[in-house]
Design a protein around this motif. Structure first.
Motif, PDB file in Angstrom:
ATOM      1  N   GLU A  30       0.849  -1.191   0.000  1.00 29.26           N
ATOM      2  CA  GLU A  30       0.000   0.000   0.000  1.00 29.26           C
ATOM      3  C   GLU A  30       0.880   1.234   0.000  1.00 29.26           C
ATOM      4  OE1 GLU A  30      -2.863   0.077   3.103  1.00 29.26           O
ATOM      5  OE2 GLU A  30      -3.695  -1.903   2.642  1.00 29.26           O
ATOM      6  N   ALA A  31       0.485   2.223  -0.775  1.00 30.50           N
ATOM      7  CA  ALA A  31       1.280   3.447  -0.844  1.00 30.50           C
ATOM      8  C   ALA A  31       1.220   4.194   0.479  1.00 30.50           C
ATOM      9  CB  ALA A  31       0.758   4.340  -1.973  1.00 30.50           C
ATOM     10  N   LEU A  32       2.317   4.826   0.835  1.00 29.18           N
ATOM     11  CA  LEU A  32       2.305   5.692   2.004  1.00 29.18           C
ATOM     12  C   LEU A  32       1.359   6.864   1.744  1.00 29.18           C
ATOM     13  CD1 LEU A  32       6.159   5.677   2.635  1.00 29.18           C
ATOM     14  CD2 LEU A  32       4.420   4.520   4.013  1.00 29.18           C
ATOM     15  N   PRO A  33       0.707   7.400   2.780  1.00 26.68           N
ATOM     16  CA  PRO A  33      -0.326   8.423   2.567  1.00 26.68           C
ATOM     17  C   PRO A  33       0.224   9.718   1.984  1.00 26.68           C
ATOM     18  CG  PRO A  33       0.219   8.241   4.889  1.00 26.68           C
ATOM     19  CD  PRO A  33       0.901   7.097   4.212  1.00 26.68           C
ATOM     20  N   THR A  34      -0.536  10.288   1.081  1.00 26.24           N
ATOM     21  CA  THR A  34      -0.208  11.593   0.508  1.00 26.24           C
ATOM     22  C   THR A  34      -1.373  12.545   0.757  1.00 26.24           C
ATOM     23  OG1 THR A  34      -1.069  10.916  -1.661  1.00 26.24           O
ATOM     24  CG2 THR A  34       1.296  10.622  -1.268  1.00 26.24           C
ATOM     25  N   TYR A  35      -1.096  13.832   0.623  1.00 24.38           N
ATOM     26  CA  TYR A  35      -2.104  14.845   0.963  1.00 24.38           C
ATOM     27  C   TYR A  35      -2.148  15.920  -0.125  1.00 24.38           C
ATOM     28  CZ  TYR A  35      -2.079  12.529   5.480  1.00 24.38           C
ATOM     29  OH  TYR A  35      -2.181  11.590   6.479  1.00 24.38           O
ATOM     30  N   PRO A  36      -2.766  15.579  -1.266  1.00 24.28           N
ATOM     31  CA  PRO A  36      -2.788  16.525  -2.386  1.00 24.28           C
ATOM     32  C   PRO A  36      -3.576  17.799  -2.102  1.00 24.28           C
ATOM     33  CG  PRO A  36      -4.226  14.638  -2.802  1.00 24.28           C
ATOM     34  CD  PRO A  36      -3.418  14.304  -1.587  1.00 24.28           C
ATOM     35  N   ASN A  37      -4.412  17.789  -1.072  1.00 25.65           N
ATOM     36  CA  ASN A  37      -5.178  18.985  -0.710  1.00 25.65           C
ATOM     37  C   ASN A  37      -4.684  19.604   0.593  1.00 25.65           C
ATOM     38  OD1 ASN A  37      -7.067  18.714  -2.937  1.00 25.65           O
ATOM     39  ND2 ASN A  37      -7.926  16.980  -1.817  1.00 25.65           N
ATOM     40  N   GLY A  38      -3.475  19.240   0.995  1.00 22.45           N
ATOM     41  CA  GLY A  38      -2.950  19.718   2.265  1.00 22.45           C
ATOM     42  C   GLY A  38      -3.379  18.796   3.399  1.00 22.45           C
ATOM     43  N   PHE A  39      -2.820  19.023   4.579  1.00 22.20           N
ATOM     44  CA  PHE A  39      -3.115  18.165   5.720  1.00 22.20           C
ATOM     45  C   PHE A  39      -4.412  18.602   6.397  1.00 22.20           C
ATOM     46  CE2 PHE A  39       1.428  18.074   4.982  1.00 22.20           C
ATOM     47  CZ  PHE A  39       1.682  16.712   4.974  1.00 22.20           C
ATOM     48  N   PRO A  40      -5.224  17.645   6.827  1.00 20.57           N
ATOM     49  CA  PRO A  40      -6.505  17.995   7.449  1.00 20.57           C
ATOM     50  C   PRO A  40      -6.323  18.773   8.742  1.00 20.57           C
ATOM     51  CG  PRO A  40      -6.068  15.638   7.639  1.00 20.57           C
ATOM     52  CD  PRO A  40      -5.037  16.186   6.726  1.00 20.57           C
ATOM     53  N   ALA A  41      -7.402  19.456   9.141  1.00 24.28           N
ATOM     54  CA  ALA A  41      -7.348  20.359  10.297  1.00 24.28           C
ATOM     55  C   ALA A  41      -6.906  19.646  11.572  1.00 24.28           C
ATOM     56  CB  ALA A  41      -8.711  21.011  10.498  1.00 24.28           C
ATOM     57  N   GLU A  42      -7.367  18.406  11.761  1.00 23.99           N
ATOM     58  CA  GLU A  42      -7.020  17.720  13.003  1.00 23.99           C
ATOM     59  C   GLU A  42      -5.519  17.448  13.112  1.00 23.99           C
ATOM     60  OE1 GLU A  42      -8.904  14.532  10.229  1.00 23.99           O
ATOM     61  OE2 GLU A  42      -9.216  16.658  10.766  1.00 23.99           O
ATOM     62  N   ILE A  43      -4.861  17.194  11.973  1.00 21.39           N
ATOM     63  CA  ILE A  43      -3.417  16.984  11.988  1.00 21.39           C
ATOM     64  C   ILE A  43      -2.693  18.285  12.325  1.00 21.39           C
ATOM     65  CG2 ILE A  43      -1.415  16.593  10.486  1.00 21.39           C
ATOM     66  CD1 ILE A  43      -2.937  14.331   9.170  1.00 21.39           C
ATOM     67  N   MET A  44      -3.117  19.376  11.684  1.00 20.48           N
ATOM     68  CA  MET A  44      -2.450  20.650  11.914  1.00 20.48           C
ATOM     69  C   MET A  44      -2.690  21.158  13.332  1.00 20.48           C
ATOM     70  SD  MET A  44      -0.864  20.895   9.168  1.00 20.48           S
ATOM     71  CE  MET A  44      -0.060  22.382   9.727  1.00 20.48           C
ATOM     72  N   GLU A  45      -3.894  20.950  13.838  1.00 23.85           N
ATOM     73  CA  GLU A  45      -4.201  21.412  15.203  1.00 23.85           C
ATOM     74  C   GLU A  45      -3.360  20.666  16.227  1.00 23.85           C
ATOM     75  OE1 GLU A  45      -8.386  20.842  15.468  1.00 23.85           O
ATOM     76  OE2 GLU A  45      -8.864  22.560  14.169  1.00 23.85           O
ATOM     77  N   ALA A  46      -3.209  19.364  16.020  1.00 24.47           N
ATOM     78  CA  ALA A  46      -2.405  18.567  16.956  1.00 24.47           C
ATOM     79  C   ALA A  46      -0.942  18.988  16.901  1.00 24.47           C
ATOM     80  CB  ALA A  46      -2.548  17.084  16.634  1.00 24.47           C
ATOM     81  N   PHE A  47      -0.447  19.254  15.691  1.00 22.32           N
ATOM     82  CA  PHE A  47       0.947  19.674  15.528  1.00 22.32           C
ATOM     83  C   PHE A  47       1.171  21.034  16.191  1.00 22.32           C
ATOM     84  CE2 PHE A  47       4.125  22.029  12.983  1.00 22.32           C
ATOM     85  CZ  PHE A  47       5.239  21.240  13.244  1.00 22.32           C
ATOM     86  N   GLU A  48       0.273  21.988  15.959  1.00 19.10           N
ATOM     87  CA  GLU A  48       0.429  23.318  16.527  1.00 19.10           C
ATOM     88  C   GLU A  48       0.327  23.294  18.049  1.00 19.10           C
ATOM     89  OE1 GLU A  48      -2.428  25.830  14.626  1.00 19.10           O
ATOM     90  OE2 GLU A  48      -1.276  25.967  12.749  1.00 19.10           O
ATOM     91  N   LYS A  49      -0.540  22.430  18.564  1.00 17.06           N
ATOM     92  CA  LYS A  49      -0.710  22.349  20.015  1.00 17.06           C
ATOM     93  C   LYS A  49       0.564  21.845  20.688  1.00 17.06           C
ATOM     94  CE  LYS A  49      -3.579  20.252  23.619  1.00 17.06           C
ATOM     95  NZ  LYS A  49      -4.762  19.381  23.905  1.00 17.06           N
ATOM     96  N   GLU A  50       1.171  20.807  20.122  1.00 17.60           N
ATOM     97  CA  GLU A  50       2.336  20.224  20.776  1.00 17.60           C
ATOM     98  C   GLU A  50       3.595  21.059  20.561  1.00 17.60           C
ATOM     99  OE1 GLU A  50       4.574  15.919  21.412  1.00 17.60           O
ATOM    100  OE2 GLU A  50       2.639  16.036  20.370  1.00 17.60           O
TER     101      GLU A  50
END
Length: 380
Positions: free
Chosen positions: A95-115
Motif C-alpha cells: 500500500e502506498a504511504l499516505p499523501t495529501y494533495p489537498n494539504g493536511f486535514p485540520a485535526e493533523i495541523m491542530e495537533a501539531f500546533e498544540k504540541e
C-alpha cells in the motif's frame, strides 16, 4: 566477495514503467529526455553499458561493455525516495504511504500546533524553492512555520535559520514524526532576505522505521553497513555500523572514495541527492545534465579506489524527468550497472523488482544460497 559499494543516483530513471498511467507519468523518461534535449557526455557509464539498457541519444549500445547491465521495475506502490530505497533493500510496500494533495486535514495541523506551540502557514502542495519566496516574508514577520507537501508522502517544515534555530526546527520535525504516518518528515531550513531566500544544506529527513531488511541482515552477520548522504535517514538509522551526512554530490563521492580506501567489509551505501533535489524538482535540464557528466568524470576515481574483489553497483530509486509536467517524481524503471574486476559484463536483463538488487548483494556478501531474484550467478 567482501564488499559492495551501492550508489543511488537519486531520481535517475530510465523510462516510464508499465504502470505509469496510474501515476500520470506515461511518457516520462529522465535519462532519455536529458540525452535527447541536452546531450550527454558520459563515456564511463556508456562504456559500462548504460546505452545497452535502453535507447539513449548519443549513447549507442556497446558491443562489449565493462560492466554488467540491466534495469528494474518498482513493485511497491508509490514513487518516492523511501519507497524506492526500501524496495532495493527488500521491503516491498503493498500500500502506498499516505499523501495529501489537498494539504493536511485540520485535526493533523491542530495537533501539531498544540504540541509545538507554533502557528503554521501554507499547508499546500508546493515547490520548496517557490514556497519560501512566497511565504518567507510572512514567516520572518510572524515566526509561523511554513508547512508544505508534494505528490510524495512528506510533511515538510521550512523555517529561516535566523528565526527558528536548527535545533528547534529539528525538534518540531521529531514531534511531527511521532504524530504522522507519512514516509518522511523533512526539515527545510533556509536563509537570505526578502526576494532572495535560499535553502541551506542543513536539511534533515525523519523517516518511518523500516522492517528487517538487507541492512539489518548484513550487520547481524558481523559485516559493516556504512551509509553516506541521506541513506541513514531514509532507513531511520536502522541497519548501520557507521554513517556520514553530505552536503553535495561532490562530497558524497569524496566520502565514498574515502570509505573504499579503508579496510572495511560489507556494504558502502551512498545516495547522491543533487540530481533530484537541485535539478529534477526544479526542472533544470542543463543542471541535471551537468551533474550526470560530473559524476561520470569522477567515476574513474571511484573504480580506482576499489579492491580486486569489490563490486560497484550504480542504480536509482525513481525518476524525476526535468522536462516532464509538474515538479514531482516520475514512475520509471531504474538502471543497474554492476562493475568489478571479477564481474562478468553481461546483460542481467529486466528485473521484476528493485529488490533483486538487495537479494543479490546479500547472496554475494553473506555467502547465502541462491535466492529467487538474485542475479549473482549471472555476474560471478
Amino acid at each position: 566477495m567482501n564488499r559492495v559499494a551501492l550508489i543511488v543516483l537519486d531520481s535517475v530513471g530510465i523510462g516510464f514503467s508499465s504502470d505509469a498511467d496510474e501515476y500520470g507519468d506515461r511518457g516520462a523518461n529522465t535519462l532519455g529526455h536529458i540525452a535527447d534535449s541536452a546531450g550527454l557526455d558520459i563515456p564511463n557509464m556508456h562504456e559500462m553499458g548504460l546505452g545497452n539498457i535502453a535507447p539513449l541519444h548519443g549513447l549507442p549500445p556497446m558491443g562489449t561493455t565493462s560492466a554488467a547491465y540491466g534495469k528494474a521495475k518498482e513493485v511497491s506502490k508509490g514513487k518516492d525516495t523511501t519507497t524506492g530505497h526500501w524496495e532495493i533493500a527488500g521491503q516491498i510496500l503493498s500500500e502506498a504511504l499516505p499523501t495529501y494533495p489537498n494539504g493536511f486535514p485540520a485535526e493533523i495541523m491542530e495537533a501539531f500546533e498544540k504540541e509545538t506551540g507554533k502557528g503554521t502557514i501554507g499547508n499546500i502542495v508546493a515547490s520548496g524553492t517557490a514556497i519560501i519566496n512566497e511565504l518567507g516574508d510572512e514567516h520572518v514577520a510572524t515566526g509561523k512555520l511554513i508547512i508544505y507537501t508534494s505528490a510524495d508522502s512528506v510533511f515538510q517544515i521550512a523555517a529561516h535559520e535566523d528565526i527558528v534555530p536548527l535545533e528547534d526546527l529539528y525538534r518540531y520535525c521529531e514531534i511531527a514524526r511521532k504524530q504522522l504516518n507519512v514516509g518522511r518528515v523533512i526539515a527545510r531550513p533556509f536563509i537570505g532576505k526578502s526576494g532572495n531566500y535560499e535553502r541551506t544544506s542543513n536539511r534533515h529527513d525523519y523517516s518511518l522505521e523500516p522492517a528487517e531488511n538487507m541492512l539489518t541482515r548484513i550487520i547481524a552477520s558481523g559485516k559493516d553497513s556504512i551509509g553516506i548522504g541521506k541513506i541513514y535517514d531514509i532507513y531511520a538509522g536502522k541497519g548501520f555500523t557507521d554513517h556520514t551526512y553530505t552536503k553535495s554530490n561532490s562530497e558524497g563521492i569524496d566520502k565514498t572514495i574515502e570509505f573504499l580506501k579503508q579496510d572495511n567489509e560489507g556494504l558502502i551505501f551512498t545516495n547522491l541527492v543533487d540530481f533530484d533535489m537541485l535539478f529534477g524538482h526544479r526542472r533544470d535540464l542543463i543542471g541535471y545534465r551537468d551533474a550526470l557528466e560530473y559524476f561520470d568524470q569522477r567515476l574513474p576515481e571511484i573504480t580506482a579506489a576499489m579492491k580486486d574483489d569489490d563490486i560497484l553497483i550504480i542504480t536509482a530509486d525513481h525518476g524525476n524527468d526535468p522536462i516532464f509536467k509538474g515538479t514531482d517524481h516520475t514512475r520509471e524503471h531504474i538502471p543497474i550497472l554492476v562493475f568489478g574486476k571479477k564481474i562478468k559484463p553481461v546483460n542481467i536483463g529486466f528485473r521484476s523488482t528493485f529488490a533483486d538488487i538487495g537479494t543479490t548483494i546479500e547472496e554475494l556478501l553473506l555467502n547465502e544460497a541462491p535466492t529467487t531474484g538474485s542475479f549473482a550467478s549471472m555476474i560471478i
